[in-house]
Design a protein around this motif. Sequence first.
Motif, mmCIF file in Angstrom:
data_model
loop_
_atom_site.group_PDB
_atom_site.id
_atom_site.type_symbol
_atom_site.label_atom_id
_atom_site.label_comp_id
_atom_site.label_asym_id
_atom_site.label_seq_id
_atom_site.Cartn_x
_atom_site.Cartn_y
_atom_site.Cartn_z
ATOM 1 N N UNK A 1 26.381 44.564 51.169
ATOM 2 C CA UNK A 1 25.228 44.849 50.804
ATOM 3 C C UNK A 1 24.634 44.852 49.314
ATOM 4 N N UNK A 2 25.571 45.236 48.560
ATOM 5 C CA UNK A 2 25.529 45.417 47.064
ATOM 6 C C UNK A 2 25.388 43.908 46.317
ATOM 7 N N UNK A 3 26.292 43.205 46.684
ATOM 8 C CA UNK A 3 26.672 41.700 46.329
ATOM 9 C C UNK A 3 25.757 40.706 46.701
ATOM 10 N N UNK A 4 25.018 40.852 48.009
ATOM 11 C CA UNK A 4 24.200 39.863 48.601
ATOM 12 C C UNK A 4 22.807 40.384 48.802
ATOM 13 N N UNK A 5 22.631 41.551 49.298
ATOM 14 C CA UNK A 5 21.110 41.852 49.821
ATOM 15 C C UNK A 5 20.225 42.158 48.484
ATOM 16 N N UNK A 6 21.059 42.877 47.558
ATOM 17 C CA UNK A 6 20.302 43.391 46.424
ATOM 18 C C UNK A 6 19.718 42.201 45.472
ATOM 19 N N UNK A 7 20.669 41.209 45.205
ATOM 20 C CA UNK A 7 20.248 40.077 44.439
ATOM 21 C C UNK A 7 19.398 39.116 45.180
ATOM 22 N N UNK A 8 19.335 39.174 46.614
ATOM 23 C CA UNK A 8 18.423 38.382 47.302
ATOM 24 C C UNK A 8 17.080 39.126 47.193
ATOM 25 N N UNK A 9 16.942 40.266 47.288
ATOM 26 C CA UNK A 9 15.657 40.966 47.068
ATOM 27 C C UNK A 9 14.992 40.958 45.774
ATOM 28 N N UNK A 10 16.040 41.224 44.788
ATOM 29 C CA UNK A 10 15.567 40.746 43.311
ATOM 30 C C UNK A 10 14.957 39.655 43.316
ATOM 31 N N UNK A 11 15.503 38.352 43.633
ATOM 32 C CA UNK A 11 15.160 37.132 43.465
ATOM 33 C C UNK A 11 13.916 36.670 44.241
ATOM 34 N N UNK A 12 13.611 37.209 45.538
ATOM 35 C CA UNK A 12 12.551 37.398 46.234
ATOM 36 C C UNK A 12 11.228 38.036 45.502
ATOM 37 N N UNK A 13 11.519 38.963 44.989
ATOM 38 C CA UNK A 13 10.678 39.745 43.939
ATOM 39 C C UNK A 13 9.905 38.774 42.983
ATOM 40 N N UNK A 14 11.043 38.385 42.185
ATOM 41 C CA UNK A 14 10.645 37.539 41.098
ATOM 42 C C UNK A 14 9.968 36.343 41.506
ATOM 43 N N UNK A 15 10.196 35.673 42.516
ATOM 44 C CA UNK A 15 9.703 34.408 43.022
ATOM 45 C C UNK A 15 8.136 34.666 43.447
ATOM 46 N N UNK A 16 8.317 35.629 44.269
ATOM 47 C CA UNK A 16 7.025 36.236 44.764
ATOM 48 C C UNK A 16 5.794 36.485 43.460
ATOM 49 N N UNK A 17 6.423 37.295 42.759
ATOM 50 C CA UNK A 17 5.406 37.633 41.693
ATOM 51 C C UNK A 17 4.978 36.631 40.993
ATOM 52 N N UNK A 18 5.891 35.357 40.682
ATOM 53 C CA UNK A 18 5.439 34.147 40.097
ATOM 54 C C UNK A 18 4.231 33.372 41.004
ATOM 55 N N UNK A 19 4.545 33.376 42.142
ATOM 56 C CA UNK A 19 3.811 32.484 43.275
ATOM 57 C C UNK A 19 2.524 33.188 43.225
ATOM 58 N N UNK A 20 2.381 34.588 43.282
ATOM 59 C CA UNK A 20 1.102 35.418 43.296
ATOM 60 C C UNK A 20 0.333 35.125 41.799
ATOM 61 N N UNK A 21 1.111 35.201 41.066
ATOM 62 C CA UNK A 21 0.519 34.952 39.800
ATOM 63 C C UNK A 21 -0.192 33.612 39.758
ATOM 64 N N UNK A 22 0.514 32.763 39.925
ATOM 65 C CA UNK A 22 -0.054 31.128 39.854
ATOM 66 C C UNK A 22 -1.115 31.024 40.824
ATOM 67 N N UNK A 23 -0.949 31.635 42.208
ATOM 68 C CA UNK A 23 -1.956 31.698 43.098
ATOM 69 C C UNK A 23 -3.174 32.310 42.706
#
Length: 128
Positions: free
Chosen positions: A96-118
Amino acid sequence: MNCMQNDTSLLSRTISFLRFPMIFFILYLHVVLRGWSDGHMVPGSAFVGYESVRFFFVESVSRIFVPCFFFISGFLFFYYSDFSGRVYIEKMKRRFRSLLVPYLLELFCHSSLFFRAKFDFFDGVGRN
Protein backbone atom coordinates in the motif's frame (compact mmCIF):
# COMPACT_ATOMS: atom_id res chain seq x y z
CA MET A 1 20.05 -24.25 6.62
CA ASN A 2 23.04 -24.02 4.27
CA CYS A 3 21.03 -25.78 1.56
CA MET A 4 18.22 -23.23 2.00
CA GLN A 5 20.70 -20.35 1.67
CA ASN A 6 22.11 -21.88 -1.52
CA ASP A 7 18.60 -22.27 -2.94
CA THR A 8 17.75 -18.66 -2.06
CA SER A 9 21.03 -17.42 -3.53
CA LEU A 10 20.45 -19.40 -6.72
CA LEU A 11 16.89 -18.09 -6.99
CA SER A 12 18.09 -14.51 -6.48
CA ARG A 13 20.83 -14.85 -9.09
CA THR A 14 18.44 -16.46 -11.56
CA ILE A 15 15.85 -13.70 -11.19
CA SER A 16 18.56 -11.04 -11.45
CA PHE A 17 19.85 -12.69 -14.61
CA LEU A 18 16.37 -12.77 -16.18
CA ARG A 19 15.43 -9.20 -15.25
CA PHE A 20 17.51 -7.38 -17.88
CA PRO A 21 16.30 -9.28 -20.96
CA MET A 22 12.72 -9.21 -19.67
CA ILE A 23 12.83 -5.44 -19.11
CA PHE A 24 14.53 -4.90 -22.48
CA PHE A 25 11.89 -6.84 -24.41
CA ILE A 26 8.99 -5.26 -22.52
CA LEU A 27 10.38 -1.82 -23.35
CA TYR A 28 10.86 -2.94 -26.94
CA LEU A 29 7.23 -4.01 -26.99
CA HIS A 30 5.86 -0.81 -25.46
CA VAL A 31 8.09 1.82 -27.03
CA VAL A 32 6.95 2.31 -30.56
CA LEU A 33 9.71 4.10 -32.40
CA ARG A 34 7.66 5.56 -35.20
CA GLY A 35 9.22 4.62 -38.48
CA TRP A 36 11.53 1.88 -37.22
CA SER A 37 9.18 -0.53 -35.54
CA ASP A 38 6.35 -0.28 -38.03
CA GLY A 39 8.53 -0.60 -41.13
CA HIS A 40 8.13 2.90 -42.61
CA MET A 41 11.81 3.87 -42.43
CA VAL A 42 13.01 0.36 -43.10
CA PRO A 43 11.25 -0.89 -46.20
CA GLY A 44 10.64 -4.60 -46.36
CA SER A 45 13.01 -4.99 -49.29
CA ALA A 46 15.92 -3.23 -47.50
CA PHE A 47 16.64 -6.07 -45.11
CA VAL A 48 15.75 -9.61 -46.01
CA GLY A 49 13.60 -11.04 -43.23
CA TYR A 50 13.24 -7.77 -41.29
CA GLU A 51 9.49 -8.13 -40.88
CA SER A 52 9.82 -11.77 -39.81
CA VAL A 53 12.42 -10.95 -37.17
CA ARG A 54 10.46 -7.91 -35.94
CA PHE A 55 7.26 -9.93 -35.77
CA PHE A 56 9.01 -12.74 -33.89
CA PHE A 57 10.42 -10.42 -31.22
CA VAL A 58 7.44 -8.07 -30.87
CA GLU A 59 4.51 -10.44 -31.22
CA SER A 60 5.82 -13.59 -29.59
CA VAL A 61 8.92 -13.20 -27.43
CA SER A 62 8.09 -9.80 -25.89
CA ARG A 63 4.53 -10.76 -25.03
CA ILE A 64 5.71 -13.63 -22.84
CA PHE A 65 7.60 -11.43 -20.37
CA VAL A 66 4.74 -9.38 -18.88
CA PRO A 67 3.04 -12.54 -17.54
CA CYS A 68 6.48 -13.73 -16.38
CA PHE A 69 6.85 -10.61 -14.22
CA PHE A 70 3.42 -11.23 -12.69
CA PHE A 71 4.30 -14.86 -12.03
CA ILE A 72 7.65 -13.99 -10.42
CA SER A 73 6.03 -11.25 -8.35
CA GLY A 74 3.33 -13.61 -7.07
CA PHE A 75 5.86 -16.38 -6.44
CA LEU A 76 8.12 -14.09 -4.40
CA PHE A 77 5.13 -12.69 -2.50
CA PHE A 78 4.27 -16.16 -1.15
CA TYR A 79 7.86 -17.56 -1.16
CA TYR A 80 8.51 -17.68 2.59
CA SER A 81 7.57 -20.93 4.29
CA ASP A 82 6.34 -19.25 7.48
CA PHE A 83 3.62 -17.35 5.63
CA SER A 84 0.73 -16.45 7.92
CA GLY A 85 -2.08 -13.95 8.19
CA ARG A 86 0.18 -11.53 10.07
CA VAL A 87 2.87 -11.74 7.36
CA TYR A 88 0.20 -11.20 4.68
CA ILE A 89 -1.13 -8.07 6.42
CA GLU A 90 2.40 -6.67 6.81
CA LYS A 91 3.17 -7.30 3.15
CA MET A 92 -0.08 -5.64 2.09
CA LYS A 93 0.70 -2.57 4.24
CA ARG A 94 4.11 -2.27 2.58
CA ARG A 95 2.55 -2.67 -0.88
CA PHE A 96 0.00 0.00 0.00
CA ARG A 97 2.73 2.45 0.97
CA SER A 98 5.05 1.59 -1.90
CA LEU A 99 2.48 1.31 -4.73
CA LEU A 100 -0.79 3.05 -3.97
CA VAL A 101 0.52 6.20 -2.28
CA PRO A 102 2.95 7.11 -5.14
CA TYR A 103 0.24 6.25 -7.67
CA LEU A 104 -2.25 8.60 -6.01
CA LEU A 105 0.39 11.34 -5.73
CA GLU A 106 1.23 11.00 -9.43
CA LEU A 107 -2.48 10.98 -10.31
CA PHE A 108 -3.00 14.19 -8.32
CA CYS A 109 -0.03 15.91 -10.00
CA HIS A 110 -1.09 14.97 -13.52
CA SER A 111 -4.73 15.82 -12.85
CA SER A 112 -3.82 19.25 -11.52
CA LEU A 113 -1.64 19.93 -14.58
CA PHE A 114 -4.43 18.73 -16.86
CA PHE A 115 -7.06 20.92 -15.24
CA ARG A 116 -4.69 23.87 -15.19
CA ALA A 117 -4.11 23.50 -18.92
CA LYS A 118 -7.75 22.70 -19.67
CA PHE A 119 -9.36 25.56 -17.75
CA ASP A 120 -6.38 27.93 -17.72
CA PHE A 121 -6.86 28.97 -14.10
CA PHE A 122 -3.90 31.32 -14.15
CA ASP A 123 -4.73 33.19 -17.34
CA GLY A 124 -3.40 36.72 -17.05
CA VAL A 125 -2.14 36.43 -13.47
CA GLY A 126 1.14 38.31 -13.08
CA ARG A 127 1.11 39.62 -16.65
CA ASN A 128 1.49 43.30 -17.54
